[in-house]
Write an enzyme that holds these catalytic residues in place. Structure first.
Site, PDB file in Angstrom:
ATOM      1  N   CYS A 114       0.821  -1.209   0.000  1.00 24.45           N
ATOM      2  CA  CYS A 114       0.000   0.000   0.000  1.00 24.45           C
ATOM      3  C   CYS A 114       0.862   1.268   0.000  1.00 24.45           C
ATOM      4  O   CYS A 114       0.684   2.166  -0.809  1.00 24.45           O
ATOM      5  CB  CYS A 114      -0.910  -0.018   1.232  1.00 24.45           C
ATOM      6  SG  CYS A 114      -1.793   1.511   1.489  1.00 24.45           S
ATOM      7  N   CYS A 122      -1.732   1.773  -2.933  1.00 23.73           N
ATOM      8  CA  CYS A 122      -2.702   2.866  -2.722  1.00 23.73           C
ATOM      9  C   CYS A 122      -2.079   4.256  -2.699  1.00 23.73           C
ATOM     10  O   CYS A 122      -2.617   5.188  -3.293  1.00 23.73           O
ATOM     11  CB  CYS A 122      -3.465   2.675  -1.411  1.00 23.73           C
ATOM     12  SG  CYS A 122      -3.601   0.991  -0.871  1.00 23.73           S
ATOM     13  N   LYS A 178      -0.429   5.340  -6.052  1.00 23.98           N
ATOM     14  CA  LYS A 178      -1.551   5.336  -7.002  1.00 23.98           C
ATOM     15  C   LYS A 178      -2.439   6.569  -6.836  1.00 23.98           C
ATOM     16  O   LYS A 178      -2.793   7.247  -7.789  1.00 23.98           O
ATOM     17  CB  LYS A 178      -2.343   4.030  -6.797  1.00 23.98           C
ATOM     18  CG  LYS A 178      -3.668   3.888  -7.505  1.00 23.98           C
ATOM     19  CD  LYS A 178      -4.877   4.398  -6.760  1.00 23.98           C
ATOM     20  CE  LYS A 178      -5.208   3.750  -5.455  1.00 23.98           C
ATOM     21  NZ  LYS A 178      -5.799   2.443  -5.547  1.00 23.98           N
ATOM     22  N   TYR A 206      -9.082  -3.704 -11.021  1.00 22.68           N
ATOM     23  CA  TYR A 206      -9.065  -2.293 -10.639  1.00 22.68           C
ATOM     24  C   TYR A 206      -7.649  -1.725 -10.776  1.00 22.68           C
ATOM     25  O   TYR A 206      -7.471  -0.566 -11.135  1.00 22.68           O
ATOM     26  CB  TYR A 206      -9.650  -2.080  -9.230  1.00 22.68           C
ATOM     27  CG  TYR A 206      -8.740  -2.449  -8.083  1.00 22.68           C
ATOM     28  CD1 TYR A 206      -7.888  -1.503  -7.530  1.00 22.68           C
ATOM     29  CD2 TYR A 206      -8.723  -3.740  -7.544  1.00 22.68           C
ATOM     30  CE1 TYR A 206      -7.039  -1.837  -6.476  1.00 22.68           C
ATOM     31  CE2 TYR A 206      -7.883  -4.075  -6.507  1.00 22.68           C
ATOM     32  CZ  TYR A 206      -7.035  -3.115  -5.980  1.00 22.68           C
ATOM     33  OH  TYR A 206      -6.194  -3.442  -4.952  1.00 22.68           O
ATOM     34  N   GLU A 210      -7.184   1.629 -12.918  1.00 23.81           N
ATOM     35  CA  GLU A 210      -6.666   2.813 -12.230  1.00 23.81           C
ATOM     36  C   GLU A 210      -5.393   3.309 -12.902  1.00 23.81           C
ATOM     37  O   GLU A 210      -5.244   4.506 -13.167  1.00 23.81           O
ATOM     38  CB  GLU A 210      -6.374   2.487 -10.756  1.00 23.81           C
ATOM     39  CG  GLU A 210      -7.638   2.318  -9.923  1.00 23.81           C
ATOM     40  CD  GLU A 210      -7.356   1.962  -8.457  1.00 23.81           C
ATOM     41  OE1 GLU A 210      -8.247   2.169  -7.622  1.00 23.81           O
ATOM     42  OE2 GLU A 210      -6.235   1.479  -8.148  1.00 23.81           O
ATOM     43  N   HIS A 257     -27.137  20.835  -1.013  1.00 24.08           N
ATOM     44  CA  HIS A 257     -27.181  21.351  -2.372  1.00 24.08           C
ATOM     45  C   HIS A 257     -26.159  22.463  -2.573  1.00 24.08           C
ATOM     46  O   HIS A 257     -26.004  23.286  -1.693  1.00 24.08           O
ATOM     47  CB  HIS A 257     -28.591  21.872  -2.658  1.00 24.08           C
ATOM     48  CG  HIS A 257     -28.832  22.172  -4.091  1.00 24.08           C
ATOM     49  ND1 HIS A 257     -28.836  21.189  -5.060  1.00 24.08           N
ATOM     50  CD2 HIS A 257     -29.057  23.348  -4.743  1.00 24.08           C
ATOM     51  CE1 HIS A 257     -29.057  21.757  -6.245  1.00 24.08           C
ATOM     52  NE2 HIS A 257     -29.190  23.054  -6.064  1.00 24.08           N
ATOM     53  N   GLU A 300     -25.987  14.459  -2.966  1.00 20.00           N
ATOM     54  CA  GLU A 300     -27.384  14.687  -2.572  1.00 20.00           C
ATOM     55  C   GLU A 300     -28.358  13.888  -3.443  1.00 20.00           C
ATOM     56  O   GLU A 300     -29.484  13.615  -3.034  1.00 20.00           O
ATOM     57  CB  GLU A 300     -27.742  16.172  -2.673  1.00 20.00           C
ATOM     58  CG  GLU A 300     -27.809  16.676  -4.107  1.00 20.00           C
ATOM     59  CD  GLU A 300     -28.328  18.112  -4.227  1.00 20.00           C
ATOM     60  OE1 GLU A 300     -29.312  18.443  -3.542  1.00 20.00           O
ATOM     61  OE2 GLU A 300     -27.734  18.870  -5.010  1.00 20.00           O
TER      62      GLU A 300
END
Length: 487
Positions: free
Chosen positions: A54, A59, A62, A196, A200, A462, A467
């Site tokens: 990682c 991660c 990346k 993934y 990615e 908003h 939302e």
């Protein structure tokens, strides 16, 4: 031997996310703890410091490169908002790579300091079992140290697979173990795989302006919701990533120009095709790093198909005082946060009178493709497999980027909820900007047993993408169009 006084209360093999978390937590209880960590260089010779995948080749680098790509598209948008930026903008790989690599090295240093502060002994050695309580550690130079411990935790994680049956794959290809440590730009790149990791990497390479192609044999993002997965790849295509679908490579050759010529089969057309690239990256899955551990000698059971270590709910292996956590374990999510949590809880059970087990249900995750995809809970396919009576409630929003008529910002939500009684939410999926930040909050709601009516009573903030989830009302079975327009 077992009769000799074990030297450490806990010995952890593997200094990645799970192993370090477990070791540091055990040390908090005043126990004598050691960590063995060793990075076998990749076939291309890349190696790195303490901290695991990682931190070094996963991660962290990346996300930084994904951020670099997002900044690039923001620069293109900026002129429409009145910023005077000379176009076209150019990206310098070496500057980004240097910054990323320096940051990673600072994390390696931080991990070493933390171990020292917590009085955890760190051995930069490759460990293997000589008996159930004894580990033989070998340094790079071949110097041997023998360590005994009352409890041993295996946390060696995984490494990228190479398709060794393809001529030239090992010789000329790289993997994610190498990409983040390249000094020079990878140039025109072919990324093979539909995981993934593949999407990615292809996404940020495209985003920083490189000619990038993804070759995939079958479906993208296996194990994720397939409708969401196809939206992710559609968006990537519209932003310039090329896709070779239903194709598989047969050989890689080096040309005199130093470029790599790749030959592949197109299964739909039954044809053989070829093109040349500067870099070929394999992203065809990961394999557990157990080779050197000598597990058979002590009777630690592994799954013969996957090679992963079989553990029970308390992370115990088939040998009483030997445990395993993280990517090395069978049937667990391959995610840093689950490894960290499992490691901490294991240390608390071993040394802190706790009985709390790791809960692997409803673990949220996010795929950091150019348009991010975050999810928690079940996909439509998983709910189908479980023969559950459920609603699939969807919403697709194409909000026109206010000032650029040629660009749509797409975002969409999908909720899987039980049809009966209180309509408990089983899964929640979001594609859009900052998907990780959005899903993290909803993950708490789902952990608390949130229902669809509760979601409908929640007031949105908003204007945000998030939302829109409070406006979800069109079920898939109704056949109505789930695209929203307007405010």
């Amino acid at each position: 031997t077992a009769a000799a006084k074990p030297f450490y209360d806990l010995l952890v093999i593997g200094g990645g996310s799970g192993g370090l978390a477990c070791a540091k937590e055990a040390a908090q209880f005043g126990r004598k703890v050691a960590v063995l960590d060793y990075v076998e260089p990749s076939p291309q010779g890349t190696k790195w410091g303490l901290g695991g995948t990682c931190v070094n080749v996963g991660c962290i680098p990346k996300k930084l490169m994904h951020q670099a790509a997002l900044l690039g598209s923001a620069l293109k948008d900026a002129q429409h908002y009145g910023w005077n930026i000379a176009q076209p903008v150019h990206h310098t790989w070496s500057l980004m790579a240097q910054a990323v690599q320096n940051y990673v090295k600072s994390l390696n240093w931080g991990h070493r300091v933390q171990l020292q502060d917590k009085k955890v002994k760190y051995f930069n050695m490759k460990g293997s079992f000589s008996d159930p309580y004894t580990i033989r550690g070998l340094t790079k130079a071949g110097k041997e140290t023998v360590v005994t411990a009352e409890n041993i935790v295996i946390a060696t994680g995984g490494r990228p697979k190479y398709p060794t049956h393809i001529a030239g794959a090992l010789e000329y290809g790289i993997t994610s173990d190498d990409l983040f440590w390249l000094k020079k730009s990878p140039g025109k790149t072919l990324v093979v795989g539909a995981s993934y990791v593949s999407l990615e990497c292809a996404g940020f390479l495209t985003g920083i302006g490189l000619d990038t192609t993804v070759m995939m044999r079958s479906i993208p993002l296996r194990g994720f919701d397939q409708q969401m997965a196809s939206l992710v790849t559609e968006h990537m295509e519209s932003y310039g990533t090329k896709f070779l679908k239903r194709c598989f490579p047969t050989k890689v050759e080096k040309l005199e120009s130093n470029r790599l010529q790749v030959t592949w089969k197109n299964t739909d057309l039954g044809t053989e095709e070829t093109d040349s690239f500067d870099t070929v990256m394999w992203a065809v899955g990961r394999a557990p790093d157990t080779e050197a551990l000598n597990l058979e000698a002590v009777g630690v059971k592994t799954n013969s198909e996957t090679g992963k270590i079989v553990v029970d709910a308390s992370e115990a292996t088939s040998v009483p005082h030997i445990y395993a956590i993280g990517d090395i374990t069978e049937g667990r999510p391959e995610l840093t946060p689950t490894a960290i949590a499992a490691g901490k809880l294991l240390a608390q059970r071993l040394f802190g009178q706790s009985s709390e087990l790791m809960d692997y249900d409803n673990v949220p995750t996010t795929v950091f493709t150019p348009l991010e995809y975050g999810c928690v809970g079940l996909s439509e396919e998983m709910a189908d497999l479980g023969a559950l009576q459920f609603h699939l409630i969807q919403l697709h929003a194409l909000s026109l980027n206010v000032l650029r008529k040629d660009l749509y910002v797409m975002y969409c939500f999908q909720v899987v909820c039980l049809r009966e009684r209180e309509q408990r939410i089983l899964g929640l999926h979001f594609i859009g900007p900052n998907a990780g930040e959005v899903i993290q909050g909803f993950a708490l709601g789902i952990k608390c047993g949130a229902t669809y009516p509760q979601l409908m009573k929640t007031i949105g903030i908003h204007p945000t993408c998030a939302e829109e989830i409070t406006k979800l009302h069109i079920t898939k079975r109704s056949g109505l169009d789930a695209t929203v327009t307007g405010c």
